[in-house]
Design a protein around this motif. Structure first.
Motif, PDB file in Angstrom:
ATOM      1  N   VAL A   1       0.848  -1.187   0.000  1.00 31.22           N
ATOM      2  CA  VAL A   1       0.000   0.000   0.000  1.00 31.22           C
ATOM      3  C   VAL A   1       0.886   1.241   0.000  1.00 31.22           C
ATOM      4  O   VAL A   1       2.071   1.172   0.325  1.00 31.22           O
ATOM      5  N   THR A   2       0.287   2.353  -0.383  1.00 34.14           N
ATOM      6  CA  THR A   2       0.990   3.638  -0.361  1.00 34.14           C
ATOM      7  C   THR A   2       0.136   4.652   0.383  1.00 34.14           C
ATOM      8  O   THR A   2      -1.045   4.806   0.080  1.00 34.14           O
ATOM      9  N   LYS A   3       0.711   5.312   1.363  1.00 33.62           N
ATOM     10  CA  LYS A   3       0.029   6.359   2.115  1.00 33.62           C
ATOM     11  C   LYS A   3       0.793   7.660   1.930  1.00 33.62           C
ATOM     12  O   LYS A   3       2.023   7.664   1.817  1.00 33.62           O
ATOM     13  N   LYS A   4       0.045   8.779   1.897  1.00 28.82           N
ATOM     14  CA  LYS A   4       0.673  10.085   1.695  1.00 28.82           C
ATOM     15  C   LYS A   4       0.403  11.005   2.879  1.00 28.82           C
ATOM     16  O   LYS A   4      -0.659  10.944   3.491  1.00 28.82           O
ATOM     17  N   ILE A   5       1.387  11.821   3.174  1.00 29.25           N
ATOM     18  CA  ILE A   5       1.267  12.837   4.216  1.00 29.25           C
ATOM     19  C   ILE A   5       1.536  14.191   3.576  1.00 29.25           C
ATOM     20  O   ILE A   5       2.547  14.378   2.892  1.00 29.25           O
ATOM     21  N   HIS A   6       0.637  15.129   3.784  1.00 27.99           N
ATOM     22  CA  HIS A   6       0.815  16.491   3.279  1.00 27.99           C
ATOM     23  C   HIS A   6       1.418  17.350   4.386  1.00 27.99           C
ATOM     24  O   HIS A   6       0.804  17.552   5.439  1.00 27.99           O
TER      25      HIS A   6
ATOM     26  N   ILE B   1      10.206   5.342   1.370  1.00 28.63           N
ATOM     27  CA  ILE B   1       9.675   6.684   1.630  1.00 28.63           C
ATOM     28  C   ILE B   1      10.206   7.637   0.570  1.00 28.63           C
ATOM     29  O   ILE B   1      11.417   7.697   0.327  1.00 28.63           O
ATOM     30  N   PHE B   2       9.276   8.375  -0.052  1.00 26.88           N
ATOM     31  CA  PHE B   2       9.638   9.329  -1.091  1.00 26.88           C
ATOM     32  C   PHE B   2       9.138  10.712  -0.683  1.00 26.88           C
ATOM     33  O   PHE B   2       7.977  10.881  -0.301  1.00 26.88           O
TER      34      PHE B   2
ATOM     35  N   ILE C   1       4.988  16.822   0.033  1.00 29.33           N
ATOM     36  CA  ILE C   1       4.239  15.565   0.095  1.00 29.33           C
ATOM     37  C   ILE C   1       5.205  14.418   0.388  1.00 29.33           C
ATOM     38  O   ILE C   1       6.241  14.281  -0.262  1.00 29.33           O
ATOM     39  N   LEU C   2       4.846  13.602   1.360  1.00 30.30           N
ATOM     40  CA  LEU C   2       5.647  12.458   1.755  1.00 30.30           C
ATOM     41  C   LEU C   2       4.842  11.193   1.458  1.00 30.30           C
ATOM     42  O   LEU C   2       3.697  11.053   1.891  1.00 30.30           O
ATOM     43  N   SER C   3       5.420  10.251   0.696  1.00 31.36           N
ATOM     44  CA  SER C   3       4.745   9.011   0.347  1.00 31.36           C
ATOM     45  C   SER C   3       5.469   7.837   1.005  1.00 31.36           C
ATOM     46  O   SER C   3       6.696   7.747   0.933  1.00 31.36           O
ATOM     47  N   ILE C   4       4.690   6.953   1.645  1.00 33.49           N
ATOM     48  CA  ILE C   4       5.243   5.773   2.315  1.00 33.49           C
ATOM     49  C   ILE C   4       4.657   4.536   1.656  1.00 33.49           C
ATOM     50  O   ILE C   4       3.425   4.394   1.597  1.00 33.49           O
TER      51      ILE C   4
ATOM     52  N   ALA D   1       5.355   3.074  10.354  1.00 33.89           N
ATOM     53  CA  ALA D   1       6.160   4.195   9.877  1.00 33.89           C
ATOM     54  C   ALA D   1       5.374   5.502   9.960  1.00 33.89           C
ATOM     55  O   ALA D   1       5.929   6.554  10.321  1.00 33.89           O
ATOM     56  N   LEU D   2       4.075   5.457   9.641  1.00 35.30           N
ATOM     57  CA  LEU D   2       3.227   6.647   9.744  1.00 35.30           C
ATOM     58  C   LEU D   2       3.179   7.165  11.178  1.00 35.30           C
ATOM     59  O   LEU D   2       3.280   8.377  11.415  1.00 35.30           O
ATOM     60  N   LEU D   3       3.016   6.250  12.142  1.00 31.70           N
ATOM     61  CA  LEU D   3       2.991   6.658  13.541  1.00 31.70           C
ATOM     62  C   LEU D   3       4.307   7.326  13.937  1.00 31.70           C
ATOM     63  O   LEU D   3       4.316   8.341  14.645  1.00 31.70           O
ATOM     64  N   ALA D   4       5.416   6.742  13.466  1.00 31.74           N
ATOM     65  CA  ALA D   4       6.728   7.314  13.784  1.00 31.74           C
ATOM     66  C   ALA D   4       6.865   8.715  13.203  1.00 31.74           C
ATOM     67  O   ALA D   4       7.362   9.632  13.865  1.00 31.74           O
ATOM     68  N   ILE D   5       6.404   8.897  11.971  1.00 33.92           N
ATOM     69  CA  ILE D   5       6.515  10.208  11.319  1.00 33.92           C
ATOM     70  C   ILE D   5       5.638  11.229  12.028  1.00 33.92           C
ATOM     71  O   ILE D   5       6.033  12.394  12.233  1.00 33.92           O
TER      72      ILE D   5
END
Length: 308
Positions: free
Chosen positions: A2-7, A36-37, A42-45, A55-59
């Motif tokens: 899966v890919t999740k994004k953070i703005h 991670i890109f 925008i950060l994509s995991i 990883a999202l929780l850590a970020i």
């Protein structure tokens, strides 16, 4: 996959979060097994669902830390990769290290033996350091889960008079273990590990009949385990497991101090290979400085009572 994004809020946060030459992102990739890109704000995991969530929780924790600190992110997370002297380093960069000679010996014993017994007064870091060693072993894939257990013994109060169902009655006894994990993992990641059963916290009575393989097991408040309970737990160890037994023999809440399995344990296992016993003193107390003086005062008073 899966890919999740953070703005992110802007380029300033992105620069501080990514680190010099994206070193923080690379460290996260290595720790959580994801890709991670970063592009603009925008950060994509990308990776397995469970690993992406961790990883999202850590970020998110790192972003919260950025919000509290105005100085550069590189300086606040310079210890993201654990230094050799640290037992464990949280995602927020907090390094957990032994502070005294006995604490160092305790950590070395845990790393070198399948069974370590820590005996000493309150506040000497027995549980905290054991949890740090357990998390380090989990992070390095040396174990697949962490099991923490405590005897449920009343200290002057009866369980039946406490409000709530059985879980609500037992939960206060396990609270100190939750506090140690919250300090190192943060509540969100701890909840995730607990829901996945990567971390299990349960009363000692629930260990009967189980075989715990590839697990890091910690018995806290071992002075309140009876001889039978202590034997039961020690024989739960399966292949690839490690066990740490902690307790303070001056704070036994059992009807008779002679019943304490921790008091008898050093004599029973003396000379058995693969077992090391560490004794802590008041000099190892790492709580408020007044705690040492309180412990000394009680010790002096108890000696006076015995002399009468």
């Amino acid at each position: 996959m899966v890919t999740k994004k953070i703005h992110l809020t802007g380029s300033d946060e992105a620069l501080r979060l990514f680190g010099q030459h994206d070193q923080n992102l690379r460290a996260l990739e290595q720790s959580y097994g994801v890709q991670i890109f970063g592009r603009g704000d925008i950060l994509s995991i990308r990776g397995a669902p469970g690993k992406v969530e961790k990883a999202l929780l850590a970020i998110h924790e790192m972003r919260d830390n950025l919000g509290r600190d105005n100085h550069s992110f590189e300086s606040s997370t310079a210890t993201l990769e654990p230094p050799s002297s640290a037992t464990y380093t949280s995602t927020l960069g907090k390094a957990v290290r032994p502070r005294s000679a006995n604490q160092k010996a305790y950590v070395n014993a845990i790393l070198s033996n399948d069974l370590t017994i820590g005996i000493g007064v309150a506040g000497t870091g027995k549980t905290y350091l054991a949890v740090a060693c357990a998390l380090a072993a989990l992070k390095e894939d040396k174990v697949s889960k962490i099991v923490l257990t405590r005897p449920v013994v009343e200290a002057g109060e009866k369980l039946g008079f406490l409000p709530g169902d059985f879980y609500e009655k037992v939960n206060p006894y396990l609270r100190p273990l939750y506090d140690a994990f919250h300090s190192m993992l943060g509540p969100d990641r701890f909840r995730l590990y607990r829901d996945e059963e990567t971390i299990e916290i349960a009363p000692l009575a629930y260990m009967r009949g189980r075989t715990l393989e590839n697990a890091f097991i910690i018995l806290d408040e071992g002075q309140n385990a009876t001889t039978e309970q202590m034997k039961m737990l020690l024989t739960r160890m399966g292949q690839g497991s490690r066990l740490v037994v902690n307790g303070d023999v001056t704070q036994i809440d059992l009807p008779s101090k002679k019943m304490s399995g921790l008091v008898q344990l050093p004599m029973i296992v003396k000379g058995v290979p693969g077992i090391q016993i560490i004794h802590f003193t008041q000099e190892d107390v790492v709580r408020h400085p007044l705690v040492k003086e309180i412990l000394r005062a009680y010790e002096d008073w108890e000696k006076q009572q015995e002399a009468r």
